[in-house]
Motif scaffolding. Sequence first.
Motif, PDB file in Angstrom:
ATOM      1  N   ILE A 194       0.860  -1.189   0.000  1.00 48.25           N
ATOM      2  CA  ILE A 194       0.000   0.000   0.000  1.00 48.25           C
ATOM      3  C   ILE A 194       0.893   1.234   0.000  1.00 48.25           C
ATOM      4  CG2 ILE A 194      -1.823   1.250   1.207  1.00 48.25           C
ATOM      5  CD1 ILE A 194      -2.524  -1.433   2.591  1.00 48.25           C
ATOM      6  N   MET A 195       0.679   2.123  -0.957  1.00 42.51           N
ATOM      7  CA  MET A 195       1.468   3.351  -1.046  1.00 42.51           C
ATOM      8  C   MET A 195       0.571   4.567  -0.874  1.00 42.51           C
ATOM      9  SD  MET A 195       4.135   2.470  -4.163  1.00 42.51           S
ATOM     10  CE  MET A 195       3.031   1.483  -5.197  1.00 42.51           C
ATOM     11  N   THR A 196       1.020   5.518  -0.063  1.00 46.03           N
ATOM     12  CA  THR A 196       0.294   6.778   0.097  1.00 46.03           C
ATOM     13  C   THR A 196       1.167   7.923  -0.417  1.00 46.03           C
ATOM     14  OG1 THR A 196       1.123   7.213   2.348  1.00 46.03           O
ATOM     15  CG2 THR A 196      -0.877   5.870   2.134  1.00 46.03           C
ATOM     16  N   PHE A 197       0.503   9.040  -0.777  1.00 49.05           N
ATOM     17  CA  PHE A 197       1.179  10.156  -1.431  1.00 49.05           C
ATOM     18  C   PHE A 197       0.734  11.479  -0.828  1.00 49.05           C
ATOM     19  CE2 PHE A 197       0.366   6.618  -4.249  1.00 49.05           C
ATOM     20  CZ  PHE A 197       1.625   6.317  -4.740  1.00 49.05           C
ATOM     21  N   ALA A 198       1.523  12.504  -1.071  1.00 50.94           N
ATOM     22  CA  ALA A 198       1.201  13.829  -0.529  1.00 50.94           C
ATOM     23  C   ALA A 198       0.002  14.443  -1.229  1.00 50.94           C
ATOM     24  CB  ALA A 198       2.415  14.742  -0.655  1.00 50.94           C
ATOM     25  N   ASP A 199      -0.159  14.173  -2.531  1.00 49.03           N
ATOM     26  CA  ASP A 199      -1.163  14.892  -3.300  1.00 49.03           C
ATOM     27  C   ASP A 199      -1.985  13.985  -4.206  1.00 49.03           C
ATOM     28  OD1 ASP A 199       0.801  14.182  -5.039  1.00 49.03           O
ATOM     29  OD2 ASP A 199       1.374  16.212  -5.619  1.00 49.03           O
ATOM     30  N   ALA A 200      -2.077  12.706  -3.843  1.00 48.41           N
ATOM     31  CA  ALA A 200      -2.851  11.765  -4.653  1.00 48.41           C
ATOM     32  C   ALA A 200      -3.384  10.657  -3.755  1.00 48.41           C
ATOM     33  CB  ALA A 200      -1.984  11.187  -5.776  1.00 48.41           C
ATOM     34  N   PRO A 201      -4.469  10.000  -4.170  1.00 46.26           N
ATOM     35  CA  PRO A 201      -5.030   8.916  -3.353  1.00 46.26           C
ATOM     36  C   PRO A 201      -4.070   7.732  -3.244  1.00 46.26           C
ATOM     37  CG  PRO A 201      -6.587   9.668  -5.031  1.00 46.26           C
ATOM     38  CD  PRO A 201      -5.270  10.274  -5.372  1.00 46.26           C
ATOM     39  N   ALA A 202      -4.271   6.934  -2.217  1.00 44.67           N
ATOM     40  CA  ALA A 202      -3.457   5.735  -2.008  1.00 44.67           C
ATOM     41  C   ALA A 202      -3.719   4.712  -3.108  1.00 44.67           C
ATOM     42  CB  ALA A 202      -3.763   5.133  -0.643  1.00 44.67           C
ATOM     43  N   VAL A 203      -2.727   3.876  -3.351  1.00 41.15           N
ATOM     44  CA  VAL A 203      -2.873   2.766  -4.298  1.00 41.15           C
ATOM     45  C   VAL A 203      -2.340   1.498  -3.647  1.00 41.15           C
ATOM     46  CG1 VAL A 203      -2.632   4.259  -6.322  1.00 41.15           C
ATOM     47  CG2 VAL A 203      -0.626   3.106  -5.391  1.00 41.15           C
ATOM     48  N   VAL A 204      -2.739   0.364  -4.212  1.00 45.46           N
ATOM     49  CA  VAL A 204      -2.270  -0.935  -3.736  1.00 45.46           C
ATOM     50  C   VAL A 204      -1.650  -1.679  -4.909  1.00 45.46           C
ATOM     51  CG1 VAL A 204      -2.940  -3.167  -2.742  1.00 45.46           C
ATOM     52  CG2 VAL A 204      -4.052  -1.064  -1.960  1.00 45.46           C
ATOM     53  N   TYR A 205      -0.523  -2.330  -4.646  1.00 47.67           N
ATOM     54  CA  TYR A 205       0.085  -3.200  -5.643  1.00 47.67           C
ATOM     55  C   TYR A 205       0.097  -4.615  -5.078  1.00 47.67           C
ATOM     56  CZ  TYR A 205       3.509  -5.520  -8.601  1.00 47.67           C
ATOM     57  OH  TYR A 205       4.134  -6.413  -9.434  1.00 47.67           O
ATOM     58  N   THR A 206      -0.479  -5.548  -5.805  1.00 47.31           N
ATOM     59  CA  THR A 206      -0.466  -6.952  -5.403  1.00 47.31           C
ATOM     60  C   THR A 206       0.365  -7.741  -6.407  1.00 47.31           C
ATOM     61  OG1 THR A 206      -2.485  -7.506  -6.648  1.00 47.31           O
ATOM     62  CG2 THR A 206      -2.752  -6.768  -4.368  1.00 47.31           C
ATOM     63  N   GLU A 207       1.009  -8.786  -5.923  1.00 44.91           N
ATOM     64  CA  GLU A 207       1.907  -9.530  -6.803  1.00 44.91           C
ATOM     65  C   GLU A 207       1.890 -11.014  -6.465  1.00 44.91           C
ATOM     66  OE1 GLU A 207       5.927  -7.949  -8.297  1.00 44.91           O
ATOM     67  OE2 GLU A 207       6.497  -9.374  -6.715  1.00 44.91           O
ATOM     68  N   SER A 208       1.978 -11.826  -7.515  1.00 44.91           N
ATOM     69  CA  SER A 208       2.184 -13.257  -7.392  1.00 44.91           C
ATOM     70  C   SER A 208       3.237 -13.627  -8.429  1.00 44.91           C
ATOM     71  CB  SER A 208       0.870 -14.024  -7.621  1.00 44.91           C
ATOM     72  OG  SER A 208       0.306 -13.690  -8.875  1.00 44.91           O
ATOM     73  N   ALA A 209       3.464 -14.894  -8.636  1.00 45.20           N
ATOM     74  CA  ALA A 209       4.511 -15.308  -9.562  1.00 45.20           C
ATOM     75  C   ALA A 209       4.243 -14.784 -10.971  1.00 45.20           C
ATOM     76  CB  ALA A 209       4.611 -16.827  -9.582  1.00 45.20           C
ATOM     77  N   HIS A 210       5.192 -14.009 -11.531  1.00 40.91           N
ATOM     78  CA  HIS A 210       5.176 -13.542 -12.921  1.00 40.91           C
ATOM     79  C   HIS A 210       4.032 -12.585 -13.249  1.00 40.91           C
ATOM     80  CE1 HIS A 210       8.139 -16.667 -13.277  1.00 40.91           C
ATOM     81  NE2 HIS A 210       7.257 -17.614 -13.065  1.00 40.91           N
ATOM     82  N   SER A 211       3.376 -12.031 -12.242  1.00 36.80           N
ATOM     83  CA  SER A 211       2.302 -11.090 -12.530  1.00 36.80           C
ATOM     84  C   SER A 211       2.093 -10.156 -11.346  1.00 36.80           C
ATOM     85  CB  SER A 211       0.979 -11.817 -12.846  1.00 36.80           C
ATOM     86  OG  SER A 211       0.496 -12.507 -11.698  1.00 36.80           O
ATOM     87  N   GLY A 212       1.489  -9.029 -11.631  1.00 35.28           N
ATOM     88  CA  GLY A 212       1.178  -8.065 -10.591  1.00 35.28           C
ATOM     89  C   GLY A 212       0.039  -7.175 -11.046  1.00 35.28           C
ATOM     90  N   GLN A 213      -0.582  -6.479 -10.094  1.00 35.24           N
ATOM     91  CA  GLN A 213      -1.716  -5.619 -10.422  1.00 35.24           C
ATOM     92  C   GLN A 213      -1.676  -4.372  -9.561  1.00 35.24           C
ATOM     93  OE1 GLN A 213      -5.559  -7.318  -9.581  1.00 35.24           O
ATOM     94  NE2 GLN A 213      -6.682  -5.731 -10.700  1.00 35.24           N
TER      95      GLN A 213
END
Length: 277
Positions: A216-235
């Motif tokens: 989970i990443m948060t930013f000073a001037d933008a909404p938070a995002v989530v990065y999920t990952e498994s073998a050979h792929s991510g979203q």
Amino acid sequence: MTQAKDVDPYVSPRSFYGAELRRLREENRLSQEQLGERVFCSGAYIGQFEAAKRRPQQDMSRLLDGVLGSGEHLQRLCRLAQESKHPEYFADAAELEKEALTISAYTPMLIPGLLQTEAYARGITRAAQPFAADEVVERHVSVRLERARRLDDRSGPELWAIVHEAALRVVVDEPSVMREQLEQLAEQAHDHHRVMVQVLPFAAGPPPLMHGTAIIMTFADAPAVVYTESAHSGQLIDEPALVTRFQKSYDLVRAAALSPKASLSLIASAAKDYTTP
């Protein structure tokens, strides 16, 4: 947010994309918010493209070309601006990582990439790509270590990493590699002023985020995002309701994890296990 007018359009393909997007938007007499409404995103999101903070996307470029009447201009520029030294599925997350204020990571089987030693990174890369040429493996390792140096920048993010106990017990490459990795992890957890590490023990049972890595990443001037990952792929996930669900799940994992002090003791104990014949 960095204003698009402060970005030199000739620094990179992405900067040129941002400058062209801004030019087309202004020719159509649209604000960032107005353009965002027409392509189903926020004005801040448009601003990130214009300021070259976010990697352009083909689907979004297609919508923008349609609204701005620019044929396939932005779509063609997008193909140039999408070049990255990271795997395609991770490229967008890697760019956002550079802008993050905080990073909250849960990794069930591996030490987080930002906290890996060179030997550990090489070991897991070779395990994932056993037939890759040496230069390919070394390129992956170099890029990962480059990312890790971001933590030592004054503008670097705060990192809260929750590591499952399994990551301490799965031997990557050989015991000496694990000992070095866990000793460095303990050192970072103890001494680094922007790194917090917790361990989720086996005794905690199945965690809410047991199916793969979640960051989970948060930013000073933008909404938070989530990065999920498994073998050979991510979203990369930026849908607010889904991001909120991930944040709640992460909080549950954090509540079930050992305290930072107890986690440090477990990491140090596991490191000593790799010195025992």
